[in-house]
Write an enzyme that holds these catalytic residues in place. Structure first.
Site, PDB file in Angstrom:
ATOM      1  N   LYS A   1     -18.800   6.903  -5.639  1.00 44.77           N
ATOM      2  CA  LYS A   1     -17.894   5.807  -5.541  1.00 44.77           C
ATOM      3  C   LYS A   1     -17.164   5.903  -3.659  1.00 44.77           C
ATOM      4  CE  LYS A   1     -14.912   2.458  -6.712  1.00 44.77           C
ATOM      5  NZ  LYS A   1     -15.713   1.654  -5.532  1.00 44.77           N
TER       6      LYS A   1
ATOM      7  N   GLN B   1     -14.869  11.806   0.797  1.00 45.78           N
ATOM      8  CA  GLN B   1     -14.705  10.965  -0.468  1.00 45.78           C
ATOM      9  C   GLN B   1     -14.894  11.707  -1.703  1.00 45.78           C
ATOM     10  OE1 GLN B   1     -14.410   7.213   0.130  1.00 45.78           O
ATOM     11  NE2 GLN B   1     -13.357   7.101  -1.466  1.00 45.78           N
TER      12      GLN B   1
ATOM     13  N   LYS C   1     -11.417  13.458  -1.735  1.00 43.15           N
ATOM     14  CA  LYS C   1     -10.441  12.366  -2.104  1.00 43.15           C
ATOM     15  C   LYS C   1     -10.400  11.721  -3.632  1.00 43.15           C
ATOM     16  CE  LYS C   1     -10.283   9.261   1.137  1.00 43.15           C
ATOM     17  NZ  LYS C   1     -10.626   8.126   1.907  1.00 43.15           N
TER      18      LYS C   1
ATOM     19  N   LYS D   1     -20.626   6.849   0.126  1.00 42.83           N
ATOM     20  CA  LYS D   1     -20.286   5.971   1.024  1.00 42.83           C
ATOM     21  C   LYS D   1     -21.761   5.253   1.818  1.00 42.83           C
ATOM     22  CE  LYS D   1     -16.688   4.557   3.413  1.00 42.83           C
ATOM     23  NZ  LYS D   1     -15.293   4.424   3.205  1.00 42.83           N
TER      24      LYS D   1
ATOM     25  N   GLY E   1     -15.175  -1.999  -0.246  1.00 47.36           N
ATOM     26  CA  GLY E   1     -15.171  -2.348   1.343  1.00 47.36           C
ATOM     27  C   GLY E   1     -14.860  -0.950   2.318  1.00 47.36           C
ATOM     28  N   ASP E   2     -14.797  -1.361   3.437  1.00 47.77           N
ATOM     29  CA  ASP E   2     -14.436  -0.422   4.465  1.00 47.77           C
ATOM     30  C   ASP E   2     -13.928  -1.036   5.712  1.00 47.77           C
ATOM     31  OD1 ASP E   2     -13.762   2.681   4.949  1.00 47.77           O
ATOM     32  OD2 ASP E   2     -15.015   1.931   6.772  1.00 47.77           O
TER      33      ASP E   2
ATOM     34  N   THR F   1      -4.445   0.511  -0.344  1.00 43.13           N
ATOM     35  CA  THR F   1      -4.597   1.777   0.670  1.00 43.13           C
ATOM     36  C   THR F   1      -3.489   1.741   1.454  1.00 43.13           C
ATOM     37  OG1 THR F   1      -7.087   1.488   0.743  1.00 43.13           O
ATOM     38  CG2 THR F   1      -6.232   2.809   2.324  1.00 43.13           C
TER      39      THR F   1
ATOM     40  N   ASN G   1      -7.110  -4.519   7.141  1.00 39.05           N
ATOM     41  CA  ASN G   1      -6.838  -4.363   5.700  1.00 39.05           C
ATOM     42  C   ASN G   1      -5.424  -3.292   5.551  1.00 39.05           C
ATOM     43  OD1 ASN G   1      -7.188  -3.049   3.014  1.00 39.05           O
ATOM     44  ND2 ASN G   1      -6.943  -5.084   2.697  1.00 39.05           N
TER      45      ASN G   1
ATOM     46  N   SER H   1      -9.209   1.156  -6.835  1.00 36.23           N
ATOM     47  CA  SER H   1     -10.681   0.652  -7.119  1.00 36.23           C
ATOM     48  C   SER H   1     -11.037   1.381  -8.780  1.00 36.23           C
ATOM     49  CB  SER H   1     -11.683   1.141  -6.239  1.00 36.23           C
ATOM     50  OG  SER H   1     -11.656   0.317  -5.015  1.00 36.23           O
TER      51      SER H   1
HETATM   52  P1  NDP Z   1     -10.841  -3.361   8.691  1.00 36.18           P
HETATM   53  O1  NDP Z   1     -11.991  -3.757   9.310  1.00 36.18           O
HETATM   54  O2  NDP Z   1      -9.762  -4.238   7.973  1.00 36.18           O
HETATM   55  O3  NDP Z   1      -9.792  -3.201  10.264  1.00 36.18           O
HETATM   56  C1  NDP Z   1     -10.077  -2.079  11.012  1.00 36.18           C
HETATM   57  C2  NDP Z   1      -9.031  -2.008  12.187  1.00 36.18           C
HETATM   58  O4  NDP Z   1      -9.283  -0.802  12.981  1.00 36.18           O
HETATM   59  C3  NDP Z   1      -9.348  -3.293  13.003  1.00 36.18           C
HETATM   60  O5  NDP Z   1      -7.879  -3.562  13.569  1.00 36.18           O
HETATM   61  C4  NDP Z   1     -10.244  -2.771  14.125  1.00 36.18           C
HETATM   62  O6  NDP Z   1      -9.881  -3.495  15.318  1.00 36.18           O
HETATM   63  C5  NDP Z   1      -9.763  -1.317  14.341  1.00 36.18           C
HETATM   64  N1  NDP Z   1     -10.769  -0.556  14.674  1.00 36.18           N
HETATM   65  C6  NDP Z   1     -11.959  -0.408  14.032  1.00 36.18           C
HETATM   66  N2  NDP Z   1     -12.771   0.315  14.728  1.00 36.18           N
HETATM   67  C7  NDP Z   1     -12.054   0.820  15.721  1.00 36.18           C
HETATM   68  C8  NDP Z   1     -12.524   1.479  16.940  1.00 36.18           C
HETATM   69  N3  NDP Z   1     -13.597   2.274  17.181  1.00 36.18           N
HETATM   70  N4  NDP Z   1     -11.840   1.802  17.955  1.00 36.18           N
HETATM   71  C9  NDP Z   1     -10.399   1.074  17.722  1.00 36.18           C
HETATM   72  N5  NDP Z   1     -10.094   0.408  16.756  1.00 36.18           N
HETATM   73  C10 NDP Z   1     -10.959   0.256  15.782  1.00 36.18           C
HETATM   74  O7  NDP Z   1     -10.814  -2.046   8.343  1.00 36.18           O
HETATM   75  P2  NDP Z   1      -9.918  -1.239   7.281  1.00 36.18           P
HETATM   76  O8  NDP Z   1      -8.417  -1.390   7.530  1.00 36.18           O
HETATM   77  O9  NDP Z   1     -10.405  -1.454   5.853  1.00 36.18           O
HETATM   78  O10 NDP Z   1     -10.090   0.308   7.478  1.00 36.18           O
HETATM   79  C11 NDP Z   1      -9.306   1.025   8.462  1.00 36.18           C
HETATM   80  C12 NDP Z   1      -9.625   2.653   8.198  1.00 36.18           C
HETATM   81  O11 NDP Z   1      -8.874   2.934   6.987  1.00 36.18           O
HETATM   82  C13 NDP Z   1     -10.816   3.114   8.456  1.00 36.18           C
HETATM   83  O12 NDP Z   1     -10.969   4.407   8.865  1.00 36.18           O
HETATM   84  C14 NDP Z   1     -11.347   3.049   6.831  1.00 36.18           C
HETATM   85  O13 NDP Z   1     -12.436   3.914   6.644  1.00 36.18           O
HETATM   86  C15 NDP Z   1     -10.062   3.621   6.473  1.00 36.18           C
HETATM   87  N6  NDP Z   1      -9.774   3.251   4.942  1.00 36.18           N
HETATM   88  C16 NDP Z   1     -10.108   2.097   4.329  1.00 36.18           C
HETATM   89  C17 NDP Z   1      -9.772   1.755   2.967  1.00 36.18           C
HETATM   90  C18 NDP Z   1      -9.919   0.370   2.407  1.00 36.18           C
HETATM   91  O14 NDP Z   1      -9.416   0.290   1.144  1.00 36.18           O
HETATM   92  N7  NDP Z   1     -10.043  -0.622   2.955  1.00 36.18           N
HETATM   93  C19 NDP Z   1      -9.547   2.908   2.046  1.00 36.18           C
HETATM   94  C20 NDP Z   1      -9.398   4.077   2.573  1.00 36.18           C
HETATM   95  C21 NDP Z   1      -9.609   4.223   3.969  1.00 36.18           C
HETATM   96  P3  NDP Z   1     -11.163  -4.346  15.962  1.00 36.18           P
HETATM   97  O15 NDP Z   1     -10.884  -5.653  15.235  1.00 36.18           O
HETATM   98  O16 NDP Z   1     -10.912  -4.600  17.245  1.00 36.18           O
HETATM   99  O17 NDP Z   1     -12.396  -3.515  15.512  1.00 36.18           O
END
Ligand code: NDP
Length: 448
Positions: free
Chosen positions: A93, A114, A117, A129, A168-169, A213, A244, A380
């Protein structure tokens, strides 16, 4: 960095030798191994069965070509990955990430994290992943759909509700999951709801999954603050990212009485001393898919800091919610100097090892990602439960369950840290508690 004892040092060197160049994976492994010395001393059967060595080696790694046509009719080629890391506690997962920085080392670090976690959530889910170096930014809806269909045309054969269940991620939200689920259904001729989580509400999704999250991370920080007789009320907060996780972190902080003054994307930082206008951010990011810079054209008092460093903004609570290694030692020192009392990691591994050391030495409340952001995957698992029983729960009921799970994770980490002589060290607590359950299951399953 903390020292590794001799036996664990040898294991770590072998991980470096077998996985050259995968620096994020090395970093994630090292953080866990640094905590395991006393666990191996207490449980000789883990060393005897080489559990640590086995846990560092994925059960299966899949790498594949993803060809697709862009809107001009040109052939494009990306690379797809799925790392099925550990299935001791349940089907693999973990999410799927679409970002140009994706390579095997990133997917392995995420898959490794993961495992622990998912163990911490108390739900029956293993660790995995996936992702691709595909960049969804600037792509049309049709291009996204063609890419997702091609990606799934290979990946589907490895998935199943009892085998491997993606979500998603970064770069993968409801739209992408819809296209991937649709292609899976078409190829297999099965409406197998439990094969994906993060689905749309009309077709098997769970209420609260979108928020989970960010909400969960905020609940975790609330618990850390509570253990120090503090709360979010009146706290000044900074949340990096504007995707997100960031959006629903901001929402829950505001509901709990905190004031969020900054968020960001990979181009810059928005600073609004009046407190962020979340409805505007949701519209810009979720509906119109725009850059965060545009916030400033709607609110004159807000400042857009192009290439700014969000961690320079003084705050009581910092919630890194963008990406790995976004907060380094210098940033951590700045936060501590500016009076930050709590850090909750919404993103995966957002703080570098020297940054973590600064937080731990300063004894601020530091909630590491594998504990603090586990609410996403926990919800999830709640979605899988609802799918299995052909049921759908109310928002309030599901959120209450999420809250309970986060309180449970906090308690497990807190108590484990005390038991192992490091009170308040949630890194140690999370790694040890997460590891022990998986290790016992691996011993029970024999040498596989
Ligand atoms: P999204 O794609 O919705 O958002 C990502 C955000 O982070 C955007 O604002 C993006 O900006 C920024 N970002 C991504 N890569 C970079 C980078 N290299 N440098 C600077 N800013 C960056 O993703 P999520 O919100 O889903 O995920 C964010 C984090 O949370 C990740 O680390 C993910 O692994 C973690 N996570 C997510 C979960 C989920 O349920 N979605 C669960 C657990 C962890 P820009 O648009 O400019 O790229």
């Amino acid at each position: 960095m903390a020292q590794l004892d001799e036996r664990i040092g040898e294991i770590y060197n072998e991980v470096l030798r077998r996985n050259p160049g995968e620096v994020e994976f090395h970093q994630a492994v090292r953080e866990v191994l640094e905590c395991l010395g006393p666990v191996l001393a207490k449980h000789p059967q883990f060393a005897h069965n080489k559990i640590v060595q086995r846990i560092c080696e994925p059960e299966r790694q899949i790498i594949f070509r993803v060809p697709w046509f862009d809107d001009q009719g040109n052939v494009q080629i990306n690379r797809g990955f799925r790392v099925e890391f550990n299935s001791s506690l349940g089907p693999y997962k973990g999410g799927i990430r679409f970002h140009p920085s994706v390579y095997l080392g990133i997917i392995k670090f995420l898959g490794f994290e993961q495992i622990f976690k998912n163990s911490l959530t108390g739900m029956p889910i293993g660790g995995g992943k996936g992702g691709s170096d595909f960049d969804p930014k600037g792509k049309s809806d049709n291009e996204i759909m063609r890419f997702c269909q091609s990606f799934m045309t290979e990946l589907y054969r490895h998935l199943g509700e009892y085998t491997d269940v993606p979500a998603g991620d970064i770069g993968v939200g409801g739209r992408e999951i819809g296209y991937m689920f649709g292609q899976y259904k078409r190829i297999t001729n099965r409406y197998e709801s439990g094969v994906f989580t993060g689905k749309g509400l009309a077709w098997g999704g769970s209420l609260v999954r979108t928020e989970a999250t960010g909400y969960g991370c905020t609940f975790f920080v609330r618990e850390m603050l509570k253990s120090r007789k503090q709360s979010f009320e009146g706290k000044r907060c900074v949340v990096s990212g504007s995707g997100n996780v960031a959006i629903y972190t901001i929402e829950k902080i505001q509901q709990l009485g905190g004031k969020v003054v900054a968020c960001s994307d990979s181009n810059g930082v928005i600073f609004d001393d009046n407190g962020l206008d979340l409805e505007l951010i949701k519209r810009l990011k979720e509906v119109e898919r725009r850059r965060i810079a545009e916030y400033a054209s709607h609110h004159k008092q807000a400042k857009y800091l192009e290439s700014g460093n969000i961690w320079d903004i003084p705050c009581d609570v910092a919630m890194p919610s963008a990406t790995q290694n976004e907060l380094n030692g210098k940033d951590a020192a700045t936060l501590v100097k500016n009076g930050c009392i709590a850090v909750g990691e919404g993103a995966n591994m957002p703080t570098t090892p020297d940054g973590i050391k600064i937080f731990l030495d300063a004894k601020i409340a530091y909630g590491p990602s594998k504990a603090a952001n586990a609410g996403g995957v926990a919800t999830s698992a709640l979605e899988m439960q609802q799918n299995a029983s052909r049921d759908s729960w109310s928002f309030e009921f599901t959120e209450a369950k999420l809250d309970q799970i986060m309180q449970g994770i906090h308690q497990s980490c807190y108590e484990t840290a005390e038991e192992y002589g490091a009170p308040g060290n949630y890194v140690l607590g999370a790694n040890i508690f997460g590891f022990i359950k998986v290790a016992h299951a691996m011993v029970a399953h024999g040498l596989i």
